[in-house]
Design a protein around this motif. Structure first.
Motif, PDB file in Angstrom:
ATOM      1  N   HIS A  87     -26.467  -0.338 -55.591  1.00  0.00           N
ATOM      2  CA  HIS A  87     -25.963   0.171 -56.880  1.00  0.00           C
ATOM      3  C   HIS A  87     -25.808  -0.936 -57.928  1.00  0.00           C
ATOM      4  O   HIS A  87     -24.762  -1.054 -58.572  1.00  0.00           O
ATOM      5  CB  HIS A  87     -24.621   0.887 -56.689  1.00  0.00           C
ATOM      6  CG  HIS A  87     -24.744   2.188 -55.979  1.00  0.00           C
ATOM      7  ND1 HIS A  87     -24.837   3.395 -56.630  1.00  0.00           N
ATOM      8  CD2 HIS A  87     -24.817   2.471 -54.662  1.00  0.00           C
ATOM      9  CE1 HIS A  87     -24.941   4.380 -55.738  1.00  0.00           C
ATOM     10  NE2 HIS A  87     -24.944   3.844 -54.541  1.00  0.00           N
ATOM     11  N   PRO A  88     -26.823  -1.771 -58.131  1.00  0.00           N
ATOM     12  CA  PRO A  88     -26.693  -2.788 -59.176  1.00  0.00           C
ATOM     13  C   PRO A  88     -26.762  -2.157 -60.569  1.00  0.00           C
ATOM     14  O   PRO A  88     -27.358  -1.088 -60.761  1.00  0.00           O
ATOM     15  CB  PRO A  88     -27.908  -3.689 -58.936  1.00  0.00           C
ATOM     16  CG  PRO A  88     -28.935  -2.764 -58.370  1.00  0.00           C
ATOM     17  CD  PRO A  88     -28.176  -1.793 -57.509  1.00  0.00           C
TER      18      PRO A  88
ATOM     19  N   GLU B 216     -35.007   3.420 -53.406  1.00  0.00           N
ATOM     20  CA  GLU B 216     -35.164   1.981 -53.322  1.00  0.00           C
ATOM     21  C   GLU B 216     -36.239   1.516 -54.292  1.00  0.00           C
ATOM     22  O   GLU B 216     -37.300   2.152 -54.421  1.00  0.00           O
ATOM     23  CB  GLU B 216     -35.543   1.545 -51.898  1.00  0.00           C
ATOM     24  CG  GLU B 216     -34.445   1.768 -50.878  1.00  0.00           C
ATOM     25  CD  GLU B 216     -34.810   1.194 -49.515  1.00  0.00           C
ATOM     26  OE1 GLU B 216     -35.991   0.773 -49.347  1.00  0.00           O
ATOM     27  OE2 GLU B 216     -33.935   1.142 -48.634  1.00  0.00           O
ATOM     28  N   ALA B 217     -35.942   0.403 -54.968  1.00  0.00           N
ATOM     29  CA  ALA B 217     -36.934  -0.248 -55.822  1.00  0.00           C
ATOM     30  C   ALA B 217     -37.048  -1.695 -55.359  1.00  0.00           C
ATOM     31  O   ALA B 217     -36.053  -2.427 -55.344  1.00  0.00           O
ATOM     32  CB  ALA B 217     -36.514  -0.183 -57.290  1.00  0.00           C
TER      33      ALA B 217
ATOM     34  N   GLY C 222     -25.730  -7.663 -59.742  1.00  0.00           N
ATOM     35  CA  GLY C 222     -24.980  -7.186 -58.595  1.00  0.00           C
ATOM     36  C   GLY C 222     -24.833  -8.277 -57.545  1.00  0.00           C
ATOM     37  O   GLY C 222     -25.223  -9.433 -57.747  1.00  0.00           O
ATOM     38  N   LYS C 223     -24.270  -7.894 -56.396  1.00  0.00           N
ATOM     39  CA  LYS C 223     -24.052  -8.833 -55.305  1.00  0.00           C
ATOM     40  C   LYS C 223     -25.168  -8.688 -54.264  1.00  0.00           C
ATOM     41  O   LYS C 223     -25.337  -7.599 -53.698  1.00  0.00           O
ATOM     42  CB  LYS C 223     -22.698  -8.571 -54.634  1.00  0.00           C
ATOM     43  CG  LYS C 223     -21.505  -8.799 -55.536  1.00  0.00           C
ATOM     44  CD  LYS C 223     -20.210  -8.484 -54.806  1.00  0.00           C
ATOM     45  CE  LYS C 223     -19.006  -8.674 -55.724  1.00  0.00           C
ATOM     46  NZ  LYS C 223     -17.730  -8.353 -55.030  1.00  0.00           N
ATOM     47  N   PRO C 224     -25.925  -9.742 -54.007  1.00  0.00           N
ATOM     48  CA  PRO C 224     -26.955  -9.657 -52.966  1.00  0.00           C
ATOM     49  C   PRO C 224     -26.325  -9.617 -51.572  1.00  0.00           C
ATOM     50  O   PRO C 224     -25.422 -10.405 -51.268  1.00  0.00           O
ATOM     51  CB  PRO C 224     -27.775 -10.931 -53.178  1.00  0.00           C
ATOM     52  CG  PRO C 224     -26.868 -11.879 -53.902  1.00  0.00           C
ATOM     53  CD  PRO C 224     -25.907 -11.049 -54.688  1.00  0.00           C
TER      54      PRO C 224
ATOM     55  N   LEU D 198     -28.046   8.994 -56.535  1.00  0.00           N
ATOM     56  CA  LEU D 198     -28.085   8.933 -58.000  1.00  0.00           C
ATOM     57  C   LEU D 198     -29.489   9.362 -58.431  1.00  0.00           C
ATOM     58  O   LEU D 198     -30.400   8.546 -58.591  1.00  0.00           O
ATOM     59  CB  LEU D 198     -27.751   7.520 -58.496  1.00  0.00           C
ATOM     60  CG  LEU D 198     -26.321   7.045 -58.235  1.00  0.00           C
ATOM     61  CD1 LEU D 198     -26.109   5.632 -58.773  1.00  0.00           C
ATOM     62  CD2 LEU D 198     -25.304   7.982 -58.884  1.00  0.00           C
ATOM     63  N   HIS D 199     -29.654  10.671 -58.601  1.00  0.00           N
ATOM     64  CA  HIS D 199     -30.989  11.229 -58.792  1.00  0.00           C
ATOM     65  C   HIS D 199     -31.634  10.760 -60.089  1.00  0.00           C
ATOM     66  O   HIS D 199     -32.857  10.664 -60.170  1.00  0.00           O
ATOM     67  CB  HIS D 199     -30.913  12.761 -58.761  1.00  0.00           C
ATOM     68  CG  HIS D 199     -30.150  13.291 -57.584  1.00  0.00           C
ATOM     69  ND1 HIS D 199     -30.585  13.113 -56.297  1.00  0.00           N
ATOM     70  CD2 HIS D 199     -28.965  13.961 -57.489  1.00  0.00           C
ATOM     71  CE1 HIS D 199     -29.720  13.667 -55.454  1.00  0.00           C
ATOM     72  NE2 HIS D 199     -28.726  14.182 -56.157  1.00  0.00           N
TER      73      HIS D 199
END
Length: 547
Positions: free
Chosen positions: A133-134, A81-82, A120-122, A103-104
């Motif tokens: 996965h944006p 998470e970011a 991406g879609k919020p 997704l390392h």
């Protein structure tokens, strides 16, 4: 200065790993890269505020990474998470959480303090607004920031080892170093406005949305015009191919039609006249016969075959599966043997001939019926005049070409009930003439289509058992032979025993593409003969099987 025909490797400034990545995209020369157009553009001149609600429409946002975390669950599974904070945040601002599952490489690319552009879609996850996965890009304050930020930014189809930033930088430099000579136009000046080179530049890096739209219109019109010219050229080449008339007087056809226990529909009569006209012409026929299941396409195909063999030519009838090829062979034998037509069956598992030649001295069959086995060198044609391909979308382009690309060119009739998009494109753009059977035979049984939820399975089984008690038969069709971990669908082999129990004492049989050909033939014969009541199958029996 760079010429558009120059190879990328000759430029000297693109690293070899990037050249290999570009090659995976089919890009080897400068022109390939200049016509590798963006799939979309992002407006990075200004960004909207972070949303407070979820949306089904993807949006482009920019923010600073204020926190990263890695959580593990289920043993080896990870969520990275970011957390992003928007520029000029205030007390009412909501942070945006971007999440990536397993997704390392992402966690190695993103760090606290970086500025990210995400697309991406919020979605609302509990009390947090998240993007799963944006698409993302790290914005770096370097000499190239004006290429990637504070502008309408192109987003390209990319590949592993070739980031958006790298690809965008390469194309930007190419456009700046391109020679001043005009790029060859694909359409006349009266159709499009401006030069093609200017349109290419404006579409990659537009100054505003109006310029982007004008460039796109120029490029689309040019491409369609070039496509139409190419297809027109191919059609002209096809029309002048060495062919010949493959149409007899029609005595055999009249005799065949007189012996039918039914009358042709008006649509069938019209289509036969169109095909007859093509067969009589000196150029090769290339015609699509479209008609719904049960509309009588096979009768029309037989009419074309009889006209060809009466003119002294051989015809071939190709079907996608052994089951369907054997069915066509049996049907044609029943209808054409009384007319003295010599037929042969060629599949990978079965070779058979009827021995009633049209002429006593004729050792070659008038009609060859088969599957892909007809494409190989072991099958020879003495004087091929007509190729009929049933369920043509089941064959590859190269496979069909092995039969049709002969000299002199045979006439080609392809049949389908469900034309796929490529076939539709061929008809729209002129590669195929079309005949449509738009009228169903009279007194045809009514087909009822119904959908039932799995909770209604008991009612469905009760209905099926009543039908079996009345002497009827049934198919149970599954999309797969065996169960798959990737697809959440049921499979024929796994469900077979279950259906045997459900329908006991009525006999069931299992058939699919991996059943040996000899056994497959026996299963179908037992089903046709009424020895089995139900077939548990895959779509191997979907294409026109007649029981």
């Amino acid at each position: 200065m760079i010429d558009i025909s120059e190879k990328l490797e000759e430029l000297g400034w693109i690293p070899r790993p990037k050249l290999l990545a570009l090659r995976r995209l089919g890009i080897e020369i400068v022109e390939d890269l200049l016509t590798h157009f963006p799939r979309r553009h992002e407006d990075r001149t200004e960004f909207p505020k972070f949303p407070h609600e979820e949306s089904d429409v993807p949006i482009c946002l920019c923010g600073e990474v204020i926190k990263t975390s890695l959580r593990r669950f289920g043993g080896w599974k990870k969520i990275f998470e970011a957390t992003l904070q928007e520029s000029h945040a205030n007390a009412l601002s909501e942070p945006l959480v971007c999440r990536w599952f397993n997704l390392h490489y992402v966690q190695k690319m993103i760090a606290t303090g970086q500025r990210l552009v995400v697309f991406g879609k919020p979605r609302l996850r509990g009390k947090r607004i998240c993007m799963d996965h944006p698409e993302f890009e790290v914005i770096e304050n370097d000499a190239e920031i004006s290429i990637h930020f504070r502008r309408i930014t192109p987003i390209y189809p990319a590949t592993e080892g070739l980031s958006q930033r790298t690809l965008r930088s390469i194309i930007y430099r190419l456009l700046n170093e391109l020679s001043d000579g005009p790029i060859k136009a694909l359409a006349p000046a009266g159709l499009v406005h401006g030069e093609r080179g200017d349109a290419i530049r404006a579409f990659h890096f537009p100054e505003n949305w109006k310029a982007r739209d004008a460039a796109r219109e120029h490029l689309v019109l040019s491409e369609f015009f070039a496509m139409q010219m190419l297809i027109g050229s191919r059609r002209t080449e096809s029309s002048i191919r060495l062919g010949g008339s493959h149409c007899g007087a029609g005595a055999l056809l009249e005799k065949f039609l007189a012996g039918l226990p039914f009358e042709l529909t008006g649509a069938q009569t019209k289509v036969i006249a169109e095909i007859r006209r093509d067969l009589a012409a000196s150029h090769a026929m290339n015609r699509l016969l479209q008609g719904d299941v049960g509309s009588g396409k096979t009768v029309v195909a037989i009419a074309a075959i009889l006209l060809a063999i009466e003119a002294g030519y051989q015809a071939t009838f190709m079907a996608p599966t052994q089951i369907l090829a054997e069915q066509h062979y049996d049907v044609l034998r029943r209808w054409l043997e009384p007319l003295g037509v010599h037929m042969a069956l060629r599949t990978a598992a079965r070779q058979e001939e009827s021995f009633l030649p049209l002429m006593v001295a004729d050792e070659n069959p008038n009609v060859l019926i088969g599957t892909h086995a007809l494409l190989y060198d072991t099958v020879s044609f003495s004087n091929l005049g007509l190729v009929v391909i049933d369920e043509q979308h089941k064959f590859g382009v190269a496979q069909r070409a092995r039969l049709t690309a002969r000299e002199p060119a045979p006439d080609v009739l392809v049949m389908t009930a469900t034309p796929i998009p490529r076939t539709l494109t061929m008809t729209v753009y002129g590669d195929l003439d079309v005949s449509i059977i738009d009228e169903m035979p009279r007194n045809r049984g009514k087909i009822v289509t119904a959908v039932r939820d799995e909770s209604k399975l008991g009612e469905v089984l009760s209905f099926l058992r009543k039908q079996l008690e009345a002497g009827r038969q049934l198919y149970v069709i599954y999309p797969l032979i065996d169960e798959s971990e990737k697809l959440d669908v049921k499979a024929a082999a796994a469900e077979y025993e279950l259906w045997r129990e459900r329908l006991r004492p009525y006999p069931c049989e299992l058939i699919h593409g991996r059943v040996p050909p000899e056994e497959k033939q026996k299963i179908m014969e037992r089903f046709r003969g009424g020895d089995s009541s139900a077939l548990i199958s895959t779509t191997v029996i979907e294409v026109g099987v007649d029981i």
